[in-house]
Scaffold this motif. Structure first.
Motif, short mmCIF file in Angstrom:
data_model
loop_
_atom_site.label_atom_id
_atom_site.label_comp_id
_atom_site.label_asym_id
_atom_site.label_seq_id
_atom_site.Cartn_x
_atom_site.Cartn_y
_atom_site.Cartn_z
N GLU A 192 -5.14 2.58 -3.33
CA GLU A 192 -5.11 2.14 -2.04
C GLU A 192 -6.87 2.05 -1.70
O GLU A 192 -7.12 1.10 -1.00
N HIS A 193 -7.61 3.16 -1.88
CA HIS A 193 -8.71 2.96 -1.49
C HIS A 193 -9.58 1.91 -2.25
O HIS A 193 -10.35 0.87 -1.61
N ASP A 194 -9.17 1.51 -3.48
CA ASP A 194 -9.89 0.60 -4.24
C ASP A 194 -9.36 -0.98 -3.76
O ASP A 194 -10.12 -1.74 -3.66
N HIS A 240 -11.45 -1.40 -0.73
CA HIS A 240 -12.98 -1.04 -0.41
C HIS A 240 -13.53 -1.75 -1.87
O HIS A 240 -14.54 -2.06 -1.77
N ARG A 298 0.75 -0.98 0.00
CA ARG A 298 -0.01 -0.02 -0.02
C ARG A 298 0.76 1.32 0.08
O ARG A 298 0.50 2.17 -0.47
N ASP A 320 -5.78 6.66 -4.68
CA ASP A 320 -6.88 6.30 -5.21
C ASP A 320 -6.90 4.68 -5.28
O ASP A 320 -7.85 4.08 -4.95
#
Length: 297
Positions: A82-84, A87, A74, A80
């Motif tokens: 890392e969020h995907d 989540h 990470r 962006d």
């Protein structure tokens, strides 16, 4: 004249003689040619260094994804991605169900449309939380430059090839085979995790004796440090007699932080005792044909 000596087909002494010539036109032309040669050499050297850098970036990111925890991976992602990764359903489900245990890619096929981004196709082998390989994923990775640092910005899963299924069993009793298989999986997980003491708990006393004692068996089961085992798969299960089953497995061997994988075939014998099954033999037989060609480099 150091750089001139590295230029192919160029004699530094001849160039020096021309440059010292009293003919002005000859001097100017020669110096112009010399400048072009040096400039071309520098451009090629720069391009090679950039190509090596991109390959190193890809290798570092994929190596981080092979770690047990995703913290290091990470760190090499944009916000962006890392969020995907955490989540977005398509990516996060894969991450929660397993991890990358080996990977490979061709540095020559890295595509860079501009100075701020590049992409590459990667082949990744995935194992579940018990270290058993379940699929090969074909991914497309995109990297972008953020504050002079290359970060992964997108992971696109192109296609997935499931691992080979072991069923149907070539056994007299499928119920007994499943009991034996459960022990084999625990044993193989311990071997992959370099936990020989745990692996020995699933072996027969006879196997320990034949191996030269517990200490000798621990050395065998610990395996090499680098390259090391990172996962396994199960290939065949054949009943030899009522209380003995032979299992063929593949051990995935990789070098730490490097692309490539070598698959070594292992042969196990599971024997039924008074109460449960145990491993009665474990041998590394050979490198699997074809698969061993994907060597770590």
């Amino acid at each position: 004249m150091g750089i001139l000596e590295e230029l192919p087909g160029i004699n530094p002494n001849s160039i020096e003689e021309v440059c010292l010539s009293k003919n002005p036109l000859e001097f100017i032309i020669s110096c112009h040619i010399l400048f072009l040669l040096i400039f071309s050499y520098a451009c090629f050297a720069f391009a090679d260094s950039q190509s090596d850098l991109r390959a190193t970036v890809v290798e570092a990111f994929m190596a981080a994804r092979t770690l047990e925890h995703d913290v290091e991976a990470r760190k090499l992602m944009t916000a962006d991605l890392e969020h995907d990764y955490l989540h977005k359903k398509r990516i996060s489900i894969r991450v929660r169900s397993g991890r990358v245990v080996a990977f490979d890619f061709d540095p020559a096929r890295i595509v860079q449309p501009n100075e701020r981004k590049f992409q590459v196709d990667v082949e990744s082998i995935w194992a579940d939380l018990n270290e058993q390989v379940f699929a090969t994923q074909y991914e497309r990775l995109r990297f972008v430059k953020v504050k002079n640092e290359w970060l992964a910005d997108k992971i696109e899963f192109i296609r997935s090839v499931p691992g080979k299924k072991l069923l149907p069993f070539n056994v007299e009793s499928e119920k007994r085979a499943k009991l034996a298989l459960a022990v084999v999986k625990k044993f193989m997980k311990a071997v992959v995790n370099r936990n020989p003491k745990a692996a020995i708990q699933f072996t027969t006393q006879e196997f320990q004796t034949n191996a030269g004692g517990q200490e000798q068996l621990e050395q065998l089961l610990a395996g090499p440090a680098d390259p090391h085992y990172t996962a396994y798969d199960l290939r065949s299960l054949i009943q030899k007699d009522k209380k003995e089953i032979e299992i063929k497995a593949g051990l995935y061997s990789v070098r730490k932080g490097k692309k490539g994988v070598e698959i070594i075939e292992a042969r196990l014998i599971a024997r039924q005792g008074k109460t449960d099954w145990n491993i009665d033999n474990f041998q590394l037989e050979r490198r699997s044909d074809g698969e061993s060609k994907r060597n770590a480099s």
